[in-house]
Design a protein around this motif. Structure first.
Motif, PDB file in Angstrom:
ATOM      1  N   SER A  51       0.706  -1.581   0.226  1.00  0.00           N
ATOM      2  CA  SER A  51       0.371  -0.223  -0.221  1.00  0.00           C
ATOM      3  C   SER A  51       0.798   1.187   0.217  1.00  0.00           C
ATOM      4  O   SER A  51       0.168   2.353   0.186  1.00  0.00           O
ATOM      5  N   TYR A  57      -3.806  -1.541  -0.030  1.00  0.00           N
ATOM      6  CA  TYR A  57      -3.262  -3.213  -0.056  1.00  0.00           C
ATOM      7  C   TYR A  57      -4.489  -3.703  -0.797  1.00  0.00           C
ATOM      8  O   TYR A  57      -5.663  -3.706  -0.934  1.00  0.00           O
ATOM      9  N   GLU A  86      -3.433  -0.434   6.570  1.00  0.00           N
ATOM     10  CA  GLU A  86      -3.527  -1.460   7.870  1.00  0.00           C
ATOM     11  C   GLU A  86      -3.081  -2.930   7.872  1.00  0.00           C
ATOM     12  O   GLU A  86      -3.048  -3.707   8.694  1.00  0.00           O
ATOM     13  N   TRP A  87      -3.884  -3.758   6.216  1.00  0.00           N
ATOM     14  CA  TRP A  87      -3.950  -5.010   6.865  1.00  0.00           C
ATOM     15  C   TRP A  87      -2.776  -5.517   5.599  1.00  0.00           C
ATOM     16  O   TRP A  87      -2.582  -6.499   6.410  1.00  0.00           O
ATOM     17  N   GLU A  88      -1.732  -4.442   5.538  1.00  0.00           N
ATOM     18  CA  GLU A  88      -1.118  -4.690   5.050  1.00  0.00           C
ATOM     19  C   GLU A  88       0.397  -5.226   6.356  1.00  0.00           C
ATOM     20  O   GLU A  88       0.582  -6.373   5.996  1.00  0.00           O
ATOM     21  N   LYS A  89      -0.268  -5.613   7.430  1.00  0.00           N
ATOM     22  CA  LYS A  89       0.562  -5.425   8.531  1.00  0.00           C
ATOM     23  C   LYS A  89      -0.375  -6.845   9.599  1.00  0.00           C
ATOM     24  O   LYS A  89       0.268  -7.326  10.349  1.00  0.00           O
ATOM     25  N   GLU A  90      -1.916  -7.284   8.736  1.00  0.00           N
ATOM     26  CA  GLU A  90      -2.397  -8.286   9.498  1.00  0.00           C
ATOM     27  C   GLU A  90      -1.584  -9.226   9.266  1.00  0.00           C
ATOM     28  O   GLU A  90      -0.929  -9.680   7.954  1.00  0.00           O
ATOM     29  N   ASP A 193     -13.404  -0.061   3.559  1.00  0.00           N
ATOM     30  CA  ASP A 193     -13.262   0.313   4.671  1.00  0.00           C
ATOM     31  C   ASP A 193     -13.854  -1.648   5.253  1.00  0.00           C
ATOM     32  O   ASP A 193     -14.990  -0.746   5.300  1.00  0.00           O
TER      33      ASP A 193
END
Length: 200
Positions: A51, A57, A86-90, A193
């Protein structure tokens, strides 16, 4: 019927054509997941794209368009799922598995993959999502040339999987995607979202 060598060549060409466009617009993928199907000689691949450029992302498939449908012919689509940065870090395995579940659903003979059609709310969606239904849409926000790919004689559409609430799905089902678009245009919520409330 294609032999194994011919099929592998066609698959390599499909990957080359589509992945070239993905990389041209989204940069190098950061991950790839391979999914083999015992009923098919064609693997489905899920590529993940960072992202860092625009805060989106992306997960996109290559190989659905090589799957033979029950009635004959090929599935003429690939899927794009866009999520907040933020989903890239999940831990993304749950999301990848969900995307592959949607792929399997889309190949059913009773399912028509076209813009404006929807998938009902399902428990297969990631547990934390409030948007557990799906809308098939054009890849809005992406360059126009990303809407389809030419692979030999096959035209492959890129279908954006939009996570929506069941309430939104009922609106689309009863009043059409245009009505949904009107509500979305006046909403402060982003369609990527996956933890948002309904737009109406």
């Amino acid at each position: 019927m294609l032999g194994d060598d011919e099929r592998r060549l066609v698959n390599d060409i499909r990957r080359t054509v589509i992945l070239h466009d993905y990389i041209s617009h989204w940069g190098q993928p950061i991950s790839r997941t391979l999914c083999s199907n015992k009923k098919s000689q064609v693997d489905v691949e899920v590529y993940e794209f960072s992202s860092k450029e625009d805060g989106v992302y992306r997960l996109a498939t290559i190989g659905i368009s090589g799957q033979v449908l029950e009635g004959g012919g090929l599935a003429n689509w690939e899927f794009l799922l866009s999520l907040p940065a933020e989903w890239e870090k999940e831990e993304t395995s749950e999301v990848v598995n969900y995307l592959l579940d949607i792929m399997a659903y889309s190949l059913r003979p009773d399912v028509e993959v076209k813009v404006g059609n929807t998938i009902p709310e399902t428990s297969l969606a990631p547990a934390s999502w409030t948007t557990k239904a799906v809308l098939f849409d054009e890849p809005r926000g992406e360059p126009e040339e990303m809407s389809s790919f030419k692979v030999g004689h096959q035209v492959v559409d890129l279908i954006w999987l939009v996570p929506i609430t069941e309430k939104e799905r009922q609106l689309i089902k009863n009043s059409g995607i245009e009505e949904f678009d009107k509500w979305e245009a006046h909403s402060d919520n982003s369609l990527i979202d996956v933890k948002r409330m309904s737009i109406f």
